[in-house]
Design an enzyme around this catalytic site. Sequence first.
Site, PDB file in Angstrom:
ATOM      1  N   GLN A  95       0.825  -1.200   0.000  1.00  0.00           N
ATOM      2  CA  GLN A  95       0.000   0.000   0.000  1.00  0.00           C
ATOM      3  C   GLN A  95       0.860   1.250   0.000  1.00  0.00           C
ATOM      4  O   GLN A  95       2.089   1.191   0.082  1.00  0.00           O
ATOM      5  CB  GLN A  95      -0.909  -0.010   1.235  1.00  0.00           C
ATOM      6  CG  GLN A  95      -0.161  -0.150   2.553  1.00  0.00           C
ATOM      7  CD  GLN A  95      -1.084  -0.475   3.701  1.00  0.00           C
ATOM      8  OE1 GLN A  95      -1.541   0.423   4.390  1.00  0.00           O
ATOM      9  NE2 GLN A  95      -1.350  -1.770   3.923  1.00  0.00           N
ATOM     10  N   HIS A  97       0.666   5.654   1.300  1.00  0.00           N
ATOM     11  CA  HIS A  97      -0.039   6.777   1.901  1.00  0.00           C
ATOM     12  C   HIS A  97       0.233   8.044   1.090  1.00  0.00           C
ATOM     13  O   HIS A  97       1.363   8.267   0.647  1.00  0.00           O
ATOM     14  CB  HIS A  97       0.437   7.026   3.339  1.00  0.00           C
ATOM     15  CG  HIS A  97       0.276   5.842   4.240  1.00  0.00           C
ATOM     16  ND1 HIS A  97      -0.936   5.262   4.498  1.00  0.00           N
ATOM     17  CD2 HIS A  97       1.191   5.135   4.955  1.00  0.00           C
ATOM     18  CE1 HIS A  97      -0.776   4.253   5.337  1.00  0.00           C
ATOM     19  NE2 HIS A  97       0.508   4.156   5.626  1.00  0.00           N
ATOM     20  N   HIS A 172       4.860   0.418   0.368  1.00  0.00           N
ATOM     21  CA  HIS A 172       5.405  -0.302   1.519  1.00  0.00           C
ATOM     22  C   HIS A 172       4.488  -1.432   1.947  1.00  0.00           C
ATOM     23  O   HIS A 172       3.298  -1.445   1.623  1.00  0.00           O
ATOM     24  CB  HIS A 172       5.634   0.656   2.691  1.00  0.00           C
ATOM     25  CG  HIS A 172       4.377   1.310   3.187  1.00  0.00           C
ATOM     26  ND1 HIS A 172       3.848   2.441   2.603  1.00  0.00           N
ATOM     27  CD2 HIS A 172       3.529   0.984   4.201  1.00  0.00           C
ATOM     28  CE1 HIS A 172       2.747   2.787   3.240  1.00  0.00           C
ATOM     29  NE2 HIS A 172       2.521   1.912   4.220  1.00  0.00           N
ATOM     30  N   ARG A 192      -4.472   0.619  -1.192  1.00  0.00           N
ATOM     31  CA  ARG A 192      -3.993  -0.755  -1.365  1.00  0.00           C
ATOM     32  C   ARG A 192      -3.756  -1.033  -2.843  1.00  0.00           C
ATOM     33  O   ARG A 192      -4.615  -0.780  -3.687  1.00  0.00           O
ATOM     34  CB  ARG A 192      -5.019  -1.722  -0.786  1.00  0.00           C
ATOM     35  CG  ARG A 192      -4.557  -3.169  -0.746  1.00  0.00           C
ATOM     36  CD  ARG A 192      -5.631  -4.095  -0.200  1.00  0.00           C
ATOM     37  NE  ARG A 192      -5.965  -3.802   1.182  1.00  0.00           N
ATOM     38  CZ  ARG A 192      -7.182  -3.487   1.606  1.00  0.00           C
ATOM     39  NH1 ARG A 192      -8.197  -3.403   0.753  1.00  0.00           N
ATOM     40  NH2 ARG A 192      -7.394  -3.247   2.882  1.00  0.00           N
TER      41      ARG A 192
END
Length: 317
Positions: A95, A97, A172, A192
């Site tokens: 996933q 951010h 990551h 994701r």
Amino acid sequence: MKNSNVIRLSPSFRELIWGGTKLRSYFGFDTPNENTAEAFVLSCRENEECVDSSGTPLSALYASRPEFFGSNCAKYDRFPLLIKLIDTMDDISVQVHPDDEYAASVSDDWGKAQLWYVIDCEPGAYLICGFNDELNIEDFRRRIEDDTLISAVNTYEVRKGDTFYIEPGTLHAVGKDILLAEIGQNSELSYRVYDYCRVDENGESRPLNIQQAIDVTITAPPTVPAGVLVPRTEIDGHFETLLGRSEYFASSLWEVEEKALISAPDESFVSLLMLDGTLKIEGLDVAARKGDSLLLAAGSKDVSLTGKGRFIATVVE
């Protein structure tokens, strides 16, 4: 007499399909189930909020005692930090951010910069952080579509004490058999990309967020190398190691052998996350032990720590 400058927090827990058993066996938490993925040890999140020893939610403490948390917190429109303990019995999905700017354009949440500290792991355990070579956006999309993404990512075999700074936009994932501390911005906004073709109890795959991930992912190798920022340093009879620093927070590992003094800057409280050992904190009746989460008020000076233990100290920048 109880020290009003120190707050002890109780955690909240989250069940996910990859959760393990070490939050119970390693830290001794009374988790709702044997398999538990995450312990929220510093959290104002609505469904995973920590409470103090009297049962007062952290959000209420933050609203009623702004002087305790310091002026750096006042720069933000909500509580700025989120600290979790994560235990993996299976691989976490790959996933990414977003940064604050992108997050603000699509949600009421922040982006997320975060730091990982590996507390324990099994031999051969690994995690993913970024790419091993630069890709263009078309290559990134193609690898997602033809299921070859994993061959392009940076994979690290981890050991206890390893540290990773995950800047926003870094692809990551935590592999199985790892227990780690995650310190980051107070955000759960995540996209994701790959989930190892897993399905839930109903045979359904978890949704992917491919276009959002393509929008925000840095398709070059990480600019921040794995590892601590500065070597372990002896300071007044204890050892400190700067694990990581961002524009939002800074975290250090403290190792106390017999006694030490800790102070909080005037601008920020200090979060203390106990990793092991037992430490008596001046003014508290009950010693701090492995898994305890404590807050030291901004501006506190020379608070004595007695005993032997290790903890991660985090301040708001």
